[in-house]
Design a protein around this motif. Sequence first.
Motif, PDB file in Angstrom:
ATOM      1  N   SER A 277      -5.999  -3.657   6.842  1.00 14.00           N
ATOM      2  CA  SER A 277      -4.478  -2.994   6.125  1.00 14.00           C
ATOM      3  C   SER A 277      -4.776  -2.145   4.811  1.00 14.00           C
ATOM      4  N   LEU A 278      -3.867  -1.203   4.695  1.00 13.44           N
ATOM      5  CA  LEU A 278      -3.994  -0.245   3.896  1.00 13.44           C
ATOM      6  C   LEU A 278      -3.722  -0.982   2.320  1.00 13.44           C
ATOM      7  N   GLU A 279      -3.251  -2.204   2.254  1.00 12.47           N
ATOM      8  CA  GLU A 279      -2.915  -2.669   1.018  1.00 12.47           C
ATOM      9  C   GLU A 279      -4.249  -3.131   0.613  1.00 12.47           C
ATOM     10  N   ASP A 280      -5.057  -3.603   1.621  1.00 11.36           N
ATOM     11  CA  ASP A 280      -6.540  -4.205   1.253  1.00 11.36           C
ATOM     12  C   ASP A 280      -7.256  -2.909   0.904  1.00 11.36           C
ATOM     13  N   GLY A 283      -7.176  -1.368  -2.465  1.00 12.86           N
ATOM     14  CA  GLY A 283      -7.392  -2.126  -3.396  1.00 12.86           C
ATOM     15  C   GLY A 283      -8.814  -2.060  -4.058  1.00 12.86           C
ATOM     16  N   ASP A 304       6.175   3.615   4.163  1.00  8.82           N
ATOM     17  CA  ASP A 304       5.535   2.447   3.454  1.00  8.82           C
ATOM     18  C   ASP A 304       4.101   2.837   3.114  1.00  8.82           C
ATOM     19  N   ARG A 305       3.588   3.750   3.656  1.00  4.01           N
ATOM     20  CA  ARG A 305       2.085   3.860   3.420  1.00  4.01           C
ATOM     21  C   ARG A 305       2.098   4.957   2.189  1.00  4.01           C
ATOM     22  N   MET A 308       2.721   2.633  -0.715  1.00  9.55           N
ATOM     23  CA  MET A 308       1.184   1.940  -1.084  1.00  9.55           C
ATOM     24  C   MET A 308       0.141   2.836  -1.736  1.00  9.55           C
ATOM     25  N   ASP A 311       1.429   3.348  -5.214  1.00 10.30           N
ATOM     26  CA  ASP A 311       1.250   2.183  -6.265  1.00 10.30           C
ATOM     27  C   ASP A 311      -0.128   1.703  -6.507  1.00 10.30           C
ATOM     28  N   CYS A 312      -1.020   2.063  -5.777  1.00  8.21           N
ATOM     29  CA  CYS A 312      -2.302   1.718  -5.972  1.00  8.21           C
ATOM     30  C   CYS A 312      -2.879   2.341  -7.305  1.00  8.21           C
TER      31      CYS A 312
END
Length: 463
Positions: A277-280, A283, A304-305, A308, A311-312
């Motif tokens: 997942s892109l969130e992971d 990170g 959404d992508r 994200m 936001d990183c």
Amino acid sequence: MKNAQVLTVAQMQAAEQALIDAGTSVDEIMQIAGRGAAEWVWRVAAGRPVTVLCGPGNNGGDGYVIAETLRQRGDEVQIVAPITPKTDAAKNARRAYKGVLLSSGKDVTGQVLVDCLFGSGLARPLSGEHILMLRDLAKRHTVRIAVDLPSGVESDSGALLNERLPDYRLTIALGAWKFAHWRLPAREMMGDLRLIPIGVAAIEGAAQLAGKPDIPVPASDAHKYTRGLCAVVGGAMPGATLLASQAAMRAGTGYVKLLTHHLPTNPPAGLVIDQASLEDTLGDHRIASVLVGPGLGRDREADDRLAMAIDCGKPIVIDADALVLLKPGMLRADMPCLATPHDGEFEALCRAFAIVAPDRQACAFALAKTSGMVILAKGPDTLIAAPDGRLAIAPPAPSWLSVAGTGDVLAGIAASRMASGREPFDAACEAVWLHGEAARQCGPAFSADDLALAVSGAIAAAL
Ligand SMILES: NC(=O)C1=CN([C@@H]2O[C@H](COP(=O)(O)OP(=O)(O)OC[C@H]3O[C@@H](n4cnc5c(N)ncnc54)[C@H](O)[C@@H]3O)[C@@H](O)[C@H]2O)[C@@H](O)CC1
Ligand SMILES: [K+]
């Protein structure tokens, strides 16, 4: 990076005043400029008869110095001066000239025409009489050379103030580059460009030419993470993302990771693809830069992508689809951010950020300031504007770049330079030069895939 400065007329006048204040007279400056220009005219003329067209200002003054220098060397030279000199320096230069002097260009023939009618002081279009004389003389000389600027060109914008201006084999800039030397449409008519130095110092706040960068060789103890991990956020169209990744892999970063579940066919073995997942994946604290936009798509998932990716909080390059999806409020204050719009994306961004300004350069500045992003407005007339007011102009690149996918390559190079530690403005300057150089090395009729592969050669040229 040793970038040459590009000056406005006001900055050039201030630079000349600084030279005068430091003890060099206007006449001495004119001698240095005129003799330097004469050197080039002499080489190009190679013994052919020369006609120098002199105007009323210091550009005309340069013409008298050029003509006298050539005359003393034994060249056949004549001056056409439809207006008498108005400045003291030009009057002095005319007094020192001992050759043929005509007040009308009627029936004048020759082989090399040197245009010293108007330079940076041109304030309005050429009068009917002057434009007809210039066109007429241009027709009757096979080789044309412009001194400082072709007459009829507006120095600060590169706009043409008259129609059907002649074109030139060579333009000899005096003291410093002006905007018109590098901006369209003026750049197209100037032929080869040469700069005669007159000792102008660095001017604070001056624009710069995005010239050949100094790319360092990796340190002897370098490893992939010290050279920077560049994360490319993929989306629905894996081809564009792959092009950007291929370019990034060759532009100096140590590690390119493609974050996507839309797998490209036949990715290169050196490209790591992470489908988590892109969130992971975003990170990972080792990520040094993020690229988002090429191949992202414009659907809900793309939105959404993009959010994200921003936001990183990593230094980020925003390109292509992401520029259309980007809205004010999505960006975090003070995050290092580079946007690389083409004309259509630039207009969309300006609309989204409610930017209204008189021309493209002013829009780029306003957009940079309002959004906090460095703006690389790409195209045949690429410019780079930073929120702090810095401005860079790209030298011309081959028009063979006008094929699909070359923008993805540019974004990949820029992200790679940011992963290598460059701040967005410098990364953008390096990227446009490397992109142009890769195109030069490709030769004619290449594809974006060829271009991405040629980025290594461009890096080699900049070591
Ligand atoms: N000032 C300096 O110390 C130096 C100036 N240099 C030369 O000087 C040039 C700039 O000199 P100037 O500021 O005198 O400018 P120009 O030589 O371009 O001429 C400006 C003069 O023409 C008039 N003018 C402007 N547009 C006109 C038009 N369309 N029709 C009729 N008249 C018009 C202006 O009122 C002014 O008198 C540079 O381009 C460069 O060639 C160089 O010699 C280097 C040193
Ligand atoms: K000129």
